[in-house]
Scaffold this motif. Structure first.
Motif, PDB file in Angstrom:
ATOM      1  N   ASN A   1       4.242  -1.971   1.006  1.00  0.00           N
ATOM      2  CA  ASN A   1       4.049  -2.103  -0.430  1.00  0.00           C
ATOM      3  C   ASN A   1       2.800  -1.302  -0.756  1.00  0.00           C
ATOM      4  O   ASN A   1       1.820  -1.335  -0.001  1.00  0.00           O
ATOM      5  N   TYR A   2       2.834  -0.570  -1.854  1.00  0.00           N
ATOM      6  CA  TYR A   2       1.687   0.261  -2.191  1.00  0.00           C
ATOM      7  C   TYR A   2       1.505   0.353  -3.692  1.00  0.00           C
ATOM      8  O   TYR A   2       2.426   0.088  -4.466  1.00  0.00           O
ATOM      9  N   GLU A   3       0.287   0.714  -4.053  1.00  0.00           N
ATOM     10  CA  GLU A   3      -0.069   0.928  -5.458  1.00  0.00           C
ATOM     11  C   GLU A   3      -1.081   2.058  -5.506  1.00  0.00           C
ATOM     12  O   GLU A   3      -2.049   2.057  -4.742  1.00  0.00           O
ATOM     13  N   LEU A   4      -0.850   3.012  -6.386  1.00  0.00           N
ATOM     14  CA  LEU A   4      -1.818   4.076  -6.603  1.00  0.00           C
ATOM     15  C   LEU A   4      -2.557   3.755  -7.900  1.00  0.00           C
ATOM     16  O   LEU A   4      -1.966   3.754  -8.977  1.00  0.00           O
ATOM     17  N   GLN A   5      -3.836   3.428  -7.767  1.00  0.00           N
ATOM     18  CA  GLN A   5      -4.659   3.105  -8.932  1.00  0.00           C
ATOM     19  C   GLN A   5      -5.225   4.414  -9.482  1.00  0.00           C
ATOM     20  O   GLN A   5      -6.241   4.912  -8.997  1.00  0.00           O
ATOM     21  N   HIS A   6      -4.548   4.957 -10.478  1.00  0.00           N
ATOM     22  CA  HIS A   6      -4.899   6.267 -11.030  1.00  0.00           C
ATOM     23  C   HIS A   6      -6.318   6.297 -11.587  1.00  0.00           C
ATOM     24  O   HIS A   6      -7.018   7.298 -11.440  1.00  0.00           O
ATOM     25  N   ASP A   7      -6.748   5.216 -12.230  1.00  0.00           N
ATOM     26  CA  ASP A   7      -8.075   5.197 -12.845  1.00  0.00           C
ATOM     27  C   ASP A   7      -9.197   5.265 -11.818  1.00  0.00           C
ATOM     28  O   ASP A   7     -10.250   5.840 -12.068  1.00  0.00           O
ATOM     29  N   LYS A   8      -8.983   4.720 -10.627  1.00  0.00           N
ATOM     30  CA  LYS A   8     -10.002   4.726  -9.581  1.00  0.00           C
ATOM     31  C   LYS A   8      -9.749   5.799  -8.527  1.00  0.00           C
ATOM     32  O   LYS A   8     -10.625   6.091  -7.726  1.00  0.00           O
ATOM     33  N   GLY A   9      -8.532   6.337  -8.497  1.00  0.00           N
ATOM     34  CA  GLY A   9      -8.188   7.310  -7.459  1.00  0.00           C
ATOM     35  C   GLY A   9      -8.090   6.663  -6.087  1.00  0.00           C
ATOM     36  O   GLY A   9      -8.474   7.251  -5.085  1.00  0.00           O
ATOM     37  N   ILE A  10      -7.558   5.435  -6.054  1.00  0.00           N
ATOM     38  CA  ILE A  10      -7.463   4.694  -4.798  1.00  0.00           C
ATOM     39  C   ILE A  10      -6.001   4.307  -4.543  1.00  0.00           C
ATOM     40  O   ILE A  10      -5.339   3.739  -5.412  1.00  0.00           O
ATOM     41  N   LEU A  11      -5.541   4.620  -3.341  1.00  0.00           N
ATOM     42  CA  LEU A  11      -4.213   4.233  -2.879  1.00  0.00           C
ATOM     43  C   LEU A  11      -4.355   2.954  -2.064  1.00  0.00           C
ATOM     44  O   LEU A  11      -5.121   2.918  -1.102  1.00  0.00           O
ATOM     45  N   VAL A  12      -3.642   1.910  -2.446  1.00  0.00           N
ATOM     46  CA  VAL A  12      -3.695   0.621  -1.758  1.00  0.00           C
ATOM     47  C   VAL A  12      -2.392   0.451  -0.981  1.00  0.00           C
ATOM     48  O   VAL A  12      -1.307   0.528  -1.558  1.00  0.00           O
ATOM     49  N   LEU A  13      -2.520   0.230   0.316  1.00  0.00           N
ATOM     50  CA  LEU A  13      -1.358   0.074   1.197  1.00  0.00           C
ATOM     51  C   LEU A  13      -1.350  -1.312   1.812  1.00  0.00           C
ATOM     52  O   LEU A  13      -2.371  -1.750   2.358  1.00  0.00           O
ATOM     53  N   HIS A  14      -0.207  -1.985   1.744  1.00  0.00           N
ATOM     54  CA  HIS A  14      -0.019  -3.302   2.348  1.00  0.00           C
ATOM     55  C   HIS A  14       1.197  -3.240   3.262  1.00  0.00           C
ATOM     56  O   HIS A  14       2.311  -3.543   2.831  1.00  0.00           O
ATOM     57  N   PRO A  15       1.023  -2.826   4.517  1.00  0.00           N
ATOM     58  CA  PRO A  15       2.157  -2.831   5.453  1.00  0.00           C
ATOM     59  C   PRO A  15       2.622  -4.269   5.692  1.00  0.00           C
ATOM     60  O   PRO A  15       1.811  -5.141   5.971  1.00  0.00           O
ATOM     61  N   GLU A  16       3.921  -4.501   5.531  1.00  0.00           N
ATOM     62  CA  GLU A  16       4.441  -5.859   5.689  1.00  0.00           C
ATOM     63  C   GLU A  16       5.553  -5.942   6.723  1.00  0.00           C
ATOM     64  O   GLU A  16       6.210  -6.968   6.833  1.00  0.00           O
ATOM     65  N   GLY A  17       5.771  -4.894   7.433  1.00  0.00           N
ATOM     66  CA  GLY A  17       6.781  -4.864   8.476  1.00  0.00           C
ATOM     67  C   GLY A  17       6.762  -3.480   9.082  1.00  0.00           C
ATOM     68  O   GLY A  17       5.963  -2.626   8.670  1.00  0.00           O
ATOM     69  N   PRO A  18       7.618  -3.222  10.046  1.00  0.00           N
ATOM     70  CA  PRO A  18       7.631  -1.899  10.659  1.00  0.00           C
ATOM     71  C   PRO A  18       7.734  -0.788   9.616  1.00  0.00           C
ATOM     72  O   PRO A  18       8.524  -0.879   8.667  1.00  0.00           O
ATOM     73  N   LEU A  19       6.900   0.230   9.771  1.00  0.00           N
ATOM     74  CA  LEU A  19       6.860   1.332   8.809  1.00  0.00           C
ATOM     75  C   LEU A  19       8.129   2.158   8.926  1.00  0.00           C
ATOM     76  O   LEU A  19       8.633   2.411  10.018  1.00  0.00           O
TER      77      LEU A  19
END
Length: 130
Positions: free
Chosen positions: A3-21
């Motif tokens: 699961n991921y989210e790209l926070q455009h305002d901060k320029g930060i990519l947040v990654l939450h691996p929750e199972g095999p990639l």
């Protein structure tokens, strides 16, 4: 699965691996990150939040992951690894020999400290254990 989210305002990519990639994870993430980079040129940071590394679903997934890293690592300023385990704690020492980005490890329950570090400007390094 990531699961991921790209926070455009901060320029930060947040990654939450929750199972095999999976390879599809990196195709989706690449589309979003490339569109962002086309307008901004770099990501301020990446936050990886996982209790432990879930591994890859198959060899194609591992190759997709390595391709993503090869194509994007020079465009990332900071990587915060929020995870438990011996591998997570030594990853910054290993990564700092190979990548341009600053890499810091934070214990799984210290996501707030990781955000504080990512939101700092400049090259100041913070002690993640304090």
């Amino acid at each position: 699965m990531i699961n991921y989210e790209l926070q455009h305002d901060k320029g930060i990519l947040v990654l939450h691996p929750e199972g095999p990639l999976e390879a599809a994870d990196f195709i989706s993430i690449t589309r979003q990150v490339d569109a962002y980079l086309a307008g901004r040129g770099k990501l301020h940071g990446v936050l990886i939040h996982a209790k432990s590394f879930p591994g890859w679903k198959n060899f194609a997934a591992m190759l997709a992951h390595l391709k993503f890293l090869k194509e994007h690592i020079q465009k990332i300023e900071k990587v915060a690894v929020v995870a438990d385990g011996a591998l997570a704690s030594i990853m910054p020492n290993i990564a700092n020999h190979f990548v341009h980005a600053q890499v810091q490890h934070f214990d799984f329950v210290r996501e707030d400290a990781a955000w504080d570090w990512l939101n700092q400007t400049g090259n100041a390094r913070m002690n993640p254990v304090a």
